[in-house]
Design a protein around this motif. Sequence first.
Motif, PDB file in Angstrom:
ATOM      1  N   PHE A 260      47.726  34.343  42.554  1.00 53.49           N
ATOM      2  CA  PHE A 260      47.077  35.605  42.118  1.00 53.49           C
ATOM      3  C   PHE A 260      46.814  35.699  40.813  1.00 53.49           C
ATOM      4  O   PHE A 260      46.517  36.592  40.037  1.00 53.49           O
ATOM      5  CB  PHE A 260      48.067  36.786  42.491  1.00 53.49           C
ATOM      6  CG  PHE A 260      48.184  37.019  44.042  1.00 53.49           C
ATOM      7  CD1 PHE A 260      47.161  37.653  44.770  1.00 53.49           C
ATOM      8  CD2 PHE A 260      49.132  36.604  44.811  1.00 53.49           C
ATOM      9  CE1 PHE A 260      47.370  37.997  46.108  1.00 53.49           C
ATOM     10  CE2 PHE A 260      49.211  36.635  46.042  1.00 53.49           C
ATOM     11  CZ  PHE A 260      48.365  37.422  46.804  1.00 53.49           C
ATOM     12  N   LYS A 261      46.712  34.243  40.358  1.00 51.85           N
ATOM     13  CA  LYS A 261      46.488  34.169  38.650  1.00 51.85           C
ATOM     14  C   LYS A 261      45.028  33.754  38.785  1.00 51.85           C
ATOM     15  O   LYS A 261      44.394  33.160  37.811  1.00 51.85           O
ATOM     16  CB  LYS A 261      47.425  32.950  38.196  1.00 51.85           C
ATOM     17  CG  LYS A 261      48.767  33.363  38.155  1.00 51.85           C
ATOM     18  CD  LYS A 261      49.663  32.270  37.488  1.00 51.85           C
ATOM     19  CE  LYS A 261      50.821  32.580  37.339  1.00 51.85           C
ATOM     20  NZ  LYS A 261      51.694  31.644  36.828  1.00 51.85           N
ATOM     21  N   THR A 262      44.242  34.329  39.671  1.00 49.10           N
ATOM     22  CA  THR A 262      42.690  34.337  39.540  1.00 49.10           C
ATOM     23  C   THR A 262      42.155  35.306  38.582  1.00 49.10           C
ATOM     24  O   THR A 262      42.748  36.539  38.522  1.00 49.10           O
ATOM     25  CB  THR A 262      42.298  34.475  40.889  1.00 49.10           C
ATOM     26  OG1 THR A 262      42.152  35.583  41.332  1.00 49.10           O
ATOM     27  CG2 THR A 262      42.486  33.294  42.076  1.00 49.10           C
ATOM     28  N   ASP A 263      41.035  34.915  38.224  1.00 47.25           N
ATOM     29  CA  ASP A 263      40.109  36.099  37.363  1.00 47.25           C
ATOM     30  C   ASP A 263      40.231  37.460  38.012  1.00 47.25           C
ATOM     31  O   ASP A 263      40.397  38.600  37.403  1.00 47.25           O
ATOM     32  CB  ASP A 263      38.936  35.667  36.854  1.00 47.25           C
ATOM     33  CG  ASP A 263      39.078  34.271  35.979  1.00 47.25           C
ATOM     34  OD1 ASP A 263      40.027  34.249  35.334  1.00 47.25           O
ATOM     35  OD2 ASP A 263      38.053  33.924  35.684  1.00 47.25           O
ATOM     36  N   ASP A 264      39.830  37.369  39.450  1.00 48.61           N
ATOM     37  CA  ASP A 264      39.554  38.572  40.100  1.00 48.61           C
ATOM     38  C   ASP A 264      41.021  39.427  40.230  1.00 48.61           C
ATOM     39  O   ASP A 264      41.078  40.671  39.962  1.00 48.61           O
ATOM     40  CB  ASP A 264      39.321  38.473  41.549  1.00 48.61           C
ATOM     41  CG  ASP A 264      37.803  37.610  41.446  1.00 48.61           C
ATOM     42  OD1 ASP A 264      37.079  37.768  40.716  1.00 48.61           O
ATOM     43  OD2 ASP A 264      37.461  36.720  42.469  1.00 48.61           O
ATOM     44  N   TYR A 265      42.017  38.561  40.436  1.00 50.11           N
ATOM     45  CA  TYR A 265      43.414  39.394  40.816  1.00 50.11           C
ATOM     46  C   TYR A 265      43.955  39.700  39.483  1.00 50.11           C
ATOM     47  O   TYR A 265      44.459  40.937  39.316  1.00 50.11           O
ATOM     48  CB  TYR A 265      44.201  38.751  41.526  1.00 50.11           C
ATOM     49  CG  TYR A 265      44.109  39.058  43.055  1.00 50.11           C
ATOM     50  CD1 TYR A 265      44.494  40.129  43.646  1.00 50.11           C
ATOM     51  CD2 TYR A 265      43.588  37.935  44.129  1.00 50.11           C
ATOM     52  CE1 TYR A 265      44.517  40.540  44.873  1.00 50.11           C
ATOM     53  CE2 TYR A 265      43.476  38.443  45.260  1.00 50.11           C
ATOM     54  CZ  TYR A 265      43.764  39.668  45.683  1.00 50.11           C
ATOM     55  OH  TYR A 265      43.734  39.793  47.093  1.00 50.11           O
ATOM     56  N   ARG A 266      43.718  39.218  38.290  1.00 49.91           N
ATOM     57  CA  ARG A 266      44.139  39.387  36.930  1.00 49.91           C
ATOM     58  C   ARG A 266      43.684  40.717  36.586  1.00 49.91           C
ATOM     59  O   ARG A 266      44.057  41.749  36.046  1.00 49.91           O
ATOM     60  CB  ARG A 266      43.858  38.435  36.114  1.00 49.91           C
ATOM     61  CG  ARG A 266      44.507  37.074  36.095  1.00 49.91           C
ATOM     62  CD  ARG A 266      43.882  36.141  35.041  1.00 49.91           C
ATOM     63  NE  ARG A 266      44.688  34.777  35.173  1.00 49.91           N
ATOM     64  CZ  ARG A 266      45.605  34.228  34.519  1.00 49.91           C
ATOM     65  NH1 ARG A 266      46.308  35.046  33.656  1.00 49.91           N
ATOM     66  NH2 ARG A 266      45.976  33.201  34.684  1.00 49.91           N
ATOM     67  N   GLN A 267      42.085  40.868  37.105  1.00 51.10           N
ATOM     68  CA  GLN A 267      41.524  42.126  36.551  1.00 51.10           C
ATOM     69  C   GLN A 267      42.164  43.451  37.280  1.00 51.10           C
ATOM     70  O   GLN A 267      42.235  44.510  36.880  1.00 51.10           O
ATOM     71  CB  GLN A 267      39.955  41.998  36.950  1.00 51.10           C
ATOM     72  CG  GLN A 267      39.276  43.202  36.624  1.00 51.10           C
ATOM     73  CD  GLN A 267      37.888  43.166  36.717  1.00 51.10           C
ATOM     74  OE1 GLN A 267      37.257  41.767  36.696  1.00 51.10           O
ATOM     75  NE2 GLN A 267      37.121  44.091  36.978  1.00 51.10           N
ATOM     76  N   LEU A 268      42.415  43.145  38.630  1.00 56.43           N
ATOM     77  CA  LEU A 268      42.851  44.410  39.539  1.00 56.43           C
ATOM     78  C   LEU A 268      44.454  44.675  38.909  1.00 56.43           C
ATOM     79  O   LEU A 268      44.651  45.969  38.828  1.00 56.43           O
ATOM     80  CB  LEU A 268      42.952  43.618  40.854  1.00 56.43           C
ATOM     81  CG  LEU A 268      41.495  43.493  41.696  1.00 56.43           C
ATOM     82  CD1 LEU A 268      42.015  42.874  43.177  1.00 56.43           C
ATOM     83  CD2 LEU A 268      40.948  44.923  41.948  1.00 56.43           C
ATOM     84  N   PHE A 269      45.408  43.650  38.680  1.00 54.68           N
ATOM     85  CA  PHE A 269      46.444  44.195  38.203  1.00 54.68           C
ATOM     86  C   PHE A 269      46.690  44.829  36.919  1.00 54.68           C
ATOM     87  O   PHE A 269      47.083  45.705  36.532  1.00 54.68           O
ATOM     88  CB  PHE A 269      47.437  42.730  38.200  1.00 54.68           C
ATOM     89  CG  PHE A 269      48.146  42.196  39.552  1.00 54.68           C
ATOM     90  CD1 PHE A 269      49.365  43.013  39.768  1.00 54.68           C
ATOM     91  CD2 PHE A 269      47.303  41.529  40.335  1.00 54.68           C
ATOM     92  CE1 PHE A 269      49.647  42.496  41.275  1.00 54.68           C
ATOM     93  CE2 PHE A 269      48.108  41.069  41.492  1.00 54.68           C
ATOM     94  CZ  PHE A 269      49.242  41.742  42.074  1.00 54.68           C
ATOM     95  N   ALA A 270      45.397  44.097  36.013  1.00 52.65           N
ATOM     96  CA  ALA A 270      45.317  44.892  34.696  1.00 52.65           C
ATOM     97  C   ALA A 270      45.167  46.327  34.723  1.00 52.65           C
ATOM     98  O   ALA A 270      45.592  46.979  33.974  1.00 52.65           O
ATOM     99  CB  ALA A 270      44.382  44.271  33.986  1.00 52.65           C
TER     100      ALA A 270
END
Length: 370
Positions: A150-160
């Motif tokens: 989950f260290k993809t750009d997409d998931y980073r954005q969602l978690f942030a």
Amino acid sequence: MAISRILLITLAALFVGACSQPPTPYAWQIPEGFPTPNVPVSNPMTEESVALGRALFFEPALSGNGAVSCSTCHMPAHAFSEPRTHSHGSTGDKVRRNAMALVNVGYNGTLTWAHNGFTTIEQQLMVPLFGEHPVEMGITGNEEAILARFKTDDYRQLFAAAYGDEAATFDRVVKALASFVRSLTSFNSPFDDYAYRQQDDAMSESALRGMELFFSERLECFHCHGGFNFTQSSKHAFQQLDLQPFHNTGLYNLDGEGAYPQEDTGLVEITLNAADMGKFRAPTLRNIELSAPYMHDGSLPSLDAVIAFYAAGGRGEGINSPLKSPFVSGFTLTAEEHQDLKQFLLSLTDEEFVQKRENNAPTLPPKVAL
């Protein structure tokens, strides 16, 4: 790498600088006059946490071997249940109970078929995510590898957006999944149109006759499936009584004293109280048409079979079980009354609930490398 439809829908609702903005309080889709589900102070509902939870719910990369997602056993088309007697985990392990529908789960005072200690969705989620007997999602032993996915750009954005920074942790995964499940509210059935929106033509004459039967002392269905959520397990601001959500319905009686098969004896496994043998939680009847097969072990294949079961007062020797609920005493129905009762149960189907969630289901390959 391909991005699934669910993630595209989710990301479209967010923007790159979302992490600098405070989370947006969740807007409940609940008609006026109904209480909102109970929400733990430690996990407030936000649009961003629900969006992250939605993506995770349909994400195979959350399982140890990438073989299944939460939606594998909780399918939107089946009111987030699975049309199988028993589900199977990511490694093929058989789950001993039928997958319950996830409809208005946020109102439940207890979770799962037969556990009086799981009182929040967050607690219950630990079992399918981390359990080893049987293995369901199979996270245990694969924690670091899964979080790394989950260290993809997409998931980073969602978690942030949901939690203020990009870190993917299991505490956040559990909270986001719980928020999404809590958001699965259903109040747009023909019954709701008739009973709460005063649309006199919303239900057929047959369904109206069935409603009278359902709420009659003759059938006594409402004693275990009462309230706006059609289950005694509800807990909310309007609930004044502490109702008993677990019941022995006379499904089994192996020894003449009420015994159930050893592989699943119900609430007694938790309480160790012999009187709780064969007791299971009465599920909501909302969208019940979509969640066959029925009962904790999926042993009743259809609504017709369920009606016949309760009309008989149980099944086989279970009819004479000394542990059976007094509300399961049996009744006689004409063929027309049987159909009327069935039509009432069908009137509890919320097509909008299903269509809305199906439109949010992924259709393209997973976006996270395994």
